[in-house]
Write a protein that holds these residues in place. Sequence first.
Motif, PDB file in Angstrom:
ATOM      1  N   LEU A  56       0.817  -1.211   0.000  1.00 44.68           N
ATOM      2  CA  LEU A  56       0.000   0.000   0.000  1.00 44.68           C
ATOM      3  C   LEU A  56       0.855   1.268   0.000  1.00 44.68           C
ATOM      4  O   LEU A  56       0.607   2.197  -0.757  1.00 44.68           O
ATOM      5  CB  LEU A  56      -0.917  -0.004   1.220  1.00 44.68           C
ATOM      6  CG  LEU A  56      -1.737   1.258   1.406  1.00 44.68           C
ATOM      7  CD1 LEU A  56      -2.908   1.287   0.460  1.00 44.68           C
ATOM      8  CD2 LEU A  56      -2.209   1.411   2.831  1.00 44.68           C
ATOM      9  N   ALA A  59       2.240   1.823  -3.411  1.00 40.15           N
ATOM     10  CA  ALA A  59       1.214   2.236  -4.360  1.00 40.15           C
ATOM     11  C   ALA A  59       0.826   3.695  -4.145  1.00 40.15           C
ATOM     12  O   ALA A  59       0.643   4.460  -5.093  1.00 40.15           O
ATOM     13  CB  ALA A  59      -0.010   1.326  -4.216  1.00 40.15           C
ATOM     14  N   GLU A  60       0.715   4.081  -2.872  1.00 37.04           N
ATOM     15  CA  GLU A  60       0.353   5.467  -2.557  1.00 37.04           C
ATOM     16  C   GLU A  60       1.400   6.440  -3.087  1.00 37.04           C
ATOM     17  O   GLU A  60       1.091   7.429  -3.745  1.00 37.04           O
ATOM     18  CB  GLU A  60       0.222   5.651  -1.044  1.00 37.04           C
ATOM     19  CG  GLU A  60      -1.080   5.156  -0.470  1.00 37.04           C
ATOM     20  CD  GLU A  60      -1.148   5.350   1.036  1.00 37.04           C
ATOM     21  OE1 GLU A  60      -2.181   5.803   1.516  1.00 37.04           O
ATOM     22  OE2 GLU A  60      -0.170   5.040   1.737  1.00 37.04           O
ATOM     23  N   SER A  63       1.456   6.627  -6.897  1.00 37.99           N
ATOM     24  CA  SER A  63       0.324   7.335  -7.492  1.00 37.99           C
ATOM     25  C   SER A  63       0.431   8.834  -7.273  1.00 37.99           C
ATOM     26  O   SER A  63      -0.084   9.633  -8.033  1.00 37.99           O
ATOM     27  CB  SER A  63      -0.994   6.798  -6.931  1.00 37.99           C
ATOM     28  OG  SER A  63      -1.251   7.365  -5.672  1.00 37.99           O
ATOM     29  N   PHE A  64       1.134   9.236  -6.215  1.00 32.74           N
ATOM     30  CA  PHE A  64       1.294  10.659  -5.932  1.00 32.74           C
ATOM     31  C   PHE A  64       2.183  11.316  -6.993  1.00 32.74           C
ATOM     32  O   PHE A  64       1.960  12.448  -7.394  1.00 32.74           O
ATOM     33  CB  PHE A  64       1.909  10.832  -4.547  1.00 32.74           C
ATOM     34  CG  PHE A  64       2.046  12.253  -4.106  1.00 32.74           C
ATOM     35  CD1 PHE A  64       1.006  12.878  -3.434  1.00 32.74           C
ATOM     36  CD2 PHE A  64       3.197  12.987  -4.366  1.00 32.74           C
ATOM     37  CE1 PHE A  64       1.118  14.197  -3.029  1.00 32.74           C
ATOM     38  CE2 PHE A  64       3.314  14.302  -3.970  1.00 32.74           C
ATOM     39  CZ  PHE A  64       2.272  14.919  -3.293  1.00 32.74           C
ATOM     40  N   TYR A  65       3.200  10.585  -7.444  1.00 31.01           N
ATOM     41  CA  TYR A  65       4.154  11.156  -8.389  1.00 31.01           C
ATOM     42  C   TYR A  65       3.727  10.868  -9.820  1.00 31.01           C
ATOM     43  O   TYR A  65       3.833   9.747 -10.295  1.00 31.01           O
ATOM     44  CB  TYR A  65       5.558  10.613  -8.103  1.00 31.01           C
ATOM     45  CG  TYR A  65       6.084  11.167  -6.809  1.00 31.01           C
ATOM     46  CD1 TYR A  65       6.590  12.454  -6.747  1.00 31.01           C
ATOM     47  CD2 TYR A  65       6.009  10.425  -5.640  1.00 31.01           C
ATOM     48  CE1 TYR A  65       7.029  12.986  -5.547  1.00 31.01           C
ATOM     49  CE2 TYR A  65       6.449  10.954  -4.437  1.00 31.01           C
ATOM     50  CZ  TYR A  65       6.957  12.237  -4.401  1.00 31.01           C
ATOM     51  OH  TYR A  65       7.381  12.769  -3.215  1.00 31.01           O
TER      52      TYR A  65
ATOM     53  N   ALA B 189      -4.547   6.501   0.589  1.00 32.12           N
ATOM     54  CA  ALA B 189      -4.924   7.683  -0.184  1.00 32.12           C
ATOM     55  C   ALA B 189      -4.069   7.698  -1.451  1.00 32.12           C
ATOM     56  O   ALA B 189      -2.849   7.626  -1.372  1.00 32.12           O
ATOM     57  CB  ALA B 189      -4.677   8.941   0.629  1.00 32.12           C
ATOM     58  N   PHE B 190      -4.709   7.786  -2.592  1.00 30.13           N
ATOM     59  CA  PHE B 190      -3.984   7.723  -3.855  1.00 30.13           C
ATOM     60  C   PHE B 190      -4.116   9.026  -4.633  1.00 30.13           C
ATOM     61  O   PHE B 190      -4.993   9.839  -4.359  1.00 30.13           O
ATOM     62  CB  PHE B 190      -4.507   6.554  -4.699  1.00 30.13           C
ATOM     63  CG  PHE B 190      -4.347   5.232  -4.011  1.00 30.13           C
ATOM     64  CD1 PHE B 190      -3.154   4.539  -4.070  1.00 30.13           C
ATOM     65  CD2 PHE B 190      -5.376   4.704  -3.254  1.00 30.13           C
ATOM     66  CE1 PHE B 190      -2.987   3.334  -3.420  1.00 30.13           C
ATOM     67  CE2 PHE B 190      -5.222   3.500  -2.593  1.00 30.13           C
ATOM     68  CZ  PHE B 190      -4.025   2.818  -2.675  1.00 30.13           C
ATOM     69  N   GLU B 191      -3.257   9.167  -5.656  1.00 27.50           N
ATOM     70  CA  GLU B 191      -3.198  10.385  -6.476  1.00 27.50           C
ATOM     71  C   GLU B 191      -2.892  11.582  -5.587  1.00 27.50           C
ATOM     72  O   GLU B 191      -2.491  11.425  -4.446  1.00 27.50           O
ATOM     73  CB  GLU B 191      -4.499  10.587  -7.264  1.00 27.50           C
ATOM     74  CG  GLU B 191      -4.908   9.401  -8.112  1.00 27.50           C
ATOM     75  CD  GLU B 191      -3.944   9.087  -9.251  1.00 27.50           C
ATOM     76  OE1 GLU B 191      -3.317  10.025  -9.776  1.00 27.50           O
ATOM     77  OE2 GLU B 191      -3.789   7.909  -9.581  1.00 27.50           O
ATOM     78  N   ARG B 192      -3.116  12.792  -6.115  1.00 27.17           N
ATOM     79  CA  ARG B 192      -2.809  13.950  -5.284  1.00 27.17           C
ATOM     80  C   ARG B 192      -3.683  15.145  -5.653  1.00 27.17           C
ATOM     81  O   ARG B 192      -4.393  15.122  -6.649  1.00 27.17           O
ATOM     82  CB  ARG B 192      -1.342  14.324  -5.433  1.00 27.17           C
ATOM     83  CG  ARG B 192      -0.990  14.807  -6.815  1.00 27.17           C
ATOM     84  CD  ARG B 192       0.438  15.299  -6.808  1.00 27.17           C
ATOM     85  NE  ARG B 192       0.942  15.523  -8.136  1.00 27.17           N
ATOM     86  CZ  ARG B 192       2.208  15.764  -8.392  1.00 27.17           C
ATOM     87  NH1 ARG B 192       3.092  15.802  -7.422  1.00 27.17           N
ATOM     88  NH2 ARG B 192       2.599  15.981  -9.617  1.00 27.17           N
TER      89      ARG B 192
END
Lengths: 158, 852
Positions: A56, A59-60, A63-65, B189-192
């Motif tokens: 997790l 993956a977090e 996905s942020f970048y 929490a995913f993406e931003r």
Amino acid sequence: MILSEKTVKKIREKASKYPKRKAAILPSLTLAYKQLGYVDNEIYIEISEVINVPQLEIAEAASFYTMFPKKPRGKYLLQVCNNISCALLGADAMVDRLEEKLAIKRGETTDDGLFTLISVECLGSCCTAPMIQINDDFHENLTRKKLDKLLEGLKNGK
Amino acid sequence: MAEAVKEKISAVATVTCTIDGQQITVPRGTSVFDAAKRNGIVIPAFCNHDKLKPVGACRMCYVEIEKMPKLQVSCATMATDGMVVSTNSQQVREGRKAVIEFTLINHPLDCPTCDKGGECDLQDLTFDHGYDDSRFGFNKMRFIEEEKRATFDDLKIGPEIVLNRNRCILCYKCVRANKEAFGEYDIGAFERGDLTEINATPGGEVSNPFSGNLVEICPVGALTNSDWRYKIRVWLTKTVPSICNFSGSGTNITFYKEDHKNFLFRVTARCNDDIDDGWLSDITRYGYQIVNSESRLKTPLIKKGGKQVAASWDEALAVIKKHMGEIKDQSGGVCIGGLISPSLDNASLYSFSKLFRTIFKSNNIDFRGDYRYLPSVTDSPFTIAASQPFSISEMETSEVIITFGTDLIREHHNEYLKIRRAVNFFNATVYSVNPYAVKTADIAKSEMVYSPGTDELVINGVCLVAIEKKLVDSSAAAKLKPKISKLSLGEIAKQTGVSREQFVELAEAISSAKKISFIVGEIVARSLDRDKICAALSNMNKLFGIQDKGQLAVLARYANSKGAQKLGISATPYEIVKKELKKIWGEYPDCQPRNTDAMINLMKKEEIKGFITVGANPMRLYPDRRFASEGLEHVDFLVACDMFETETTELADVVLPLCSWAEYDGDYINLEGKVQTGKQAIKPKHESKAAFEIMELIARQFGAKLFENEQNKNGEIEKLLNLDSVLPWPDNFFEIEYEKKSSQDGYPVPLFICDDPHHSGHLTEKSPSLLNFTDSAYVELSKDLAAKIGVADGDPLRVESPVGKIVVPAKISAVLNSDVAIIPRNFSSTQTTSLLMRKKRVDSVKLTRVEE
């Protein structure tokens, strides 16, 4: 394993330098990306096993970048600048030309897996607009002719 | 707040600040938010949670602080000396209005169809602090995934949890609680930026044993559970305070009920910092559903011509009177025995004991239906260890916490969360010492996995190392050394598989700790050699002086195990209890005491002819199914009281429907010895009766009365509870013999039978929500063992022991790293206990692939 032994070894080496395992997430993702050109859930799982951090968390972070592509893409990443200088000097026409030549739309990859076309924001080469970045290299002062030649060259593996 | 925590806090430096004109003194490191809250000033907030570290995500808790040019988030600003804070100035009010307006930009205003309506923080705070209009006219952003959606924009992200990302206001409380408080990594929490979404791990689902809490702490309707969704509006329900019936700690809960329907709708936490911090395990949260179950026993049943048929209470009691009377008159009361569930309340337990001891004049009772062979003596080392005092909140302030022989996530959910808190907030150091690798060891500084069946050797090893390294008092060391040094340290290390360094580490931790909590769990309690292990623990306790600087106890597993000990429900109660009972009743049967195992043994010899089980299911839970069934089938007259049809009621001549704990007022004693009351929430369903009523009714059949009145009963119980029921450890050291048990040829894999993390005992399989998590038995094994056998996750596996055989799917564990098999005992569809032998230290099995 999708990750090569070499990459795994490099990840282990990197990870050993950090006092906290979590700190190794981004370097690991970068190494995986360098090998594959993308990262996805299977890669997260593999990294998580190598550096012993929950899937997790990886993956977090990934996905942020947004600059980690989440899908496999072509051997050549065509990034056409579409910011103001390039736009004024015909960036759209360049994209159109590429779309026509490669028979794909922006954000897509050709069937042979050779090219992925995206448009990007300013790459800092305004004085030589319009321009395109292919993988790590700039190609500047583009014209249609130049572009065609460039594509031909890449297709023939030069 | 717990006293111990208060003390710890008061020991640190304080700061004094002014909040809204009030002079407030708080410990250094307290946030402005908490400082205000402790003094009755409420600052609105979405993302702040008492038991989590602050993040400052929602910005709702803005305050104005003198000399700071902008508004500050009070949850993440520490109070300092001389700080002047205003929580309700014009600027603050405007700031809050703006925050609400921003929060509502993309929040759908679907309150009429949202399940959270009526108890929604956003609804309440908007009403209190927001504008009545929005200046953002554009379309709201909408998450939608056509292929996966349940209803509207809802997404099912776990067996019980439904997510609506559009309603989410990104307070991150769920993600933080999951990671920080529960140590689980299945929601993130995913993406931003504005695209941020809460979701389950890609490819996974939110199914951890604490997942229900995420729904409860969600400030909006983003996370809801199928348990409560669209069943009723919250304002139509009434609440009743109660406690959990499935755990030993008695976590505090609130029932939501509706009177006209005589129905329970849900359970939420009733935060009690001394016990549970407001977190519930899913067993507690969804286990209540068994109360509403359609398959509850509705009327008494009587066996007629080999079939059980419905009957009235009068008929059933008359049959009991006839048969039990015959047995009592012809063979004597000693031929009657009984087994009661330790999850029942004090009154029921005590009535049961009084019925047997004063009317049947029999000593054959027990509450431990799932422990293999128990000797019938009063002060065995195990009994002493189980009687030791223990405090859950003391764990928070312990410097070192050692968990020995306990798989916390299968036995003591609540204590596990407390230990996590001790680590996260109070820098405790945890050592996990178990016969197999456990999930909960992720917070441990080091985990020691010893080979199954060498528990006492591990303890001896620690003692020996301490003596050798001179970590302990030399006179005690000299006394103990000859008693435990038959095996050299090297030999012990070889037998246990624990290295010398690990022994040293543990010994040093125990001897240097200023405050220590030593928790012993069910793996020890269920072991055949529990007395030997506890004798070793007694040595260790004396050698290190553990109890002088902390606590050491075998934790009680069930809701009222401690009560059963205190009230003398076993055949061999504490001497002091026995004496008191004699005083109260004026009599006490002097016949031989017989615990569960002895009783079942005598059934086969036809020396026990009548048997009463109350809420107990020995057929499923007794760790030797063949032995139990041979015994129970031999009983001439079997009375079984339970909420449901079970393996035991099937054999019974008379079956009586039992109330659930939600249907009457009852007192329960948790593992700390604290008495708590579970209030009656609904009327008894169907014709069911509480166990104490049933006992009284049976007594009346015999022309006697157990109690004149309620007061009488409570008075007698009170007298027993007032006794000091902590047994003293013996003064001398025990000699610990160890004989090596070679594993049985052909059965190489040690077997552990325990509860599934989502189930407890034999009742929870009647809860539909819990079945959504796990609905059948499996055999959990390590990756390596699975590879050796050649099975993948989910493949059927034949599990064979010398006495039994079952086929269950394989489940590959992410944490196990040695060759062991773990099978849950909670499902009637699998006869798990048929693999066990009652007089075996370590059960072992053979695992083979089932060929197609």
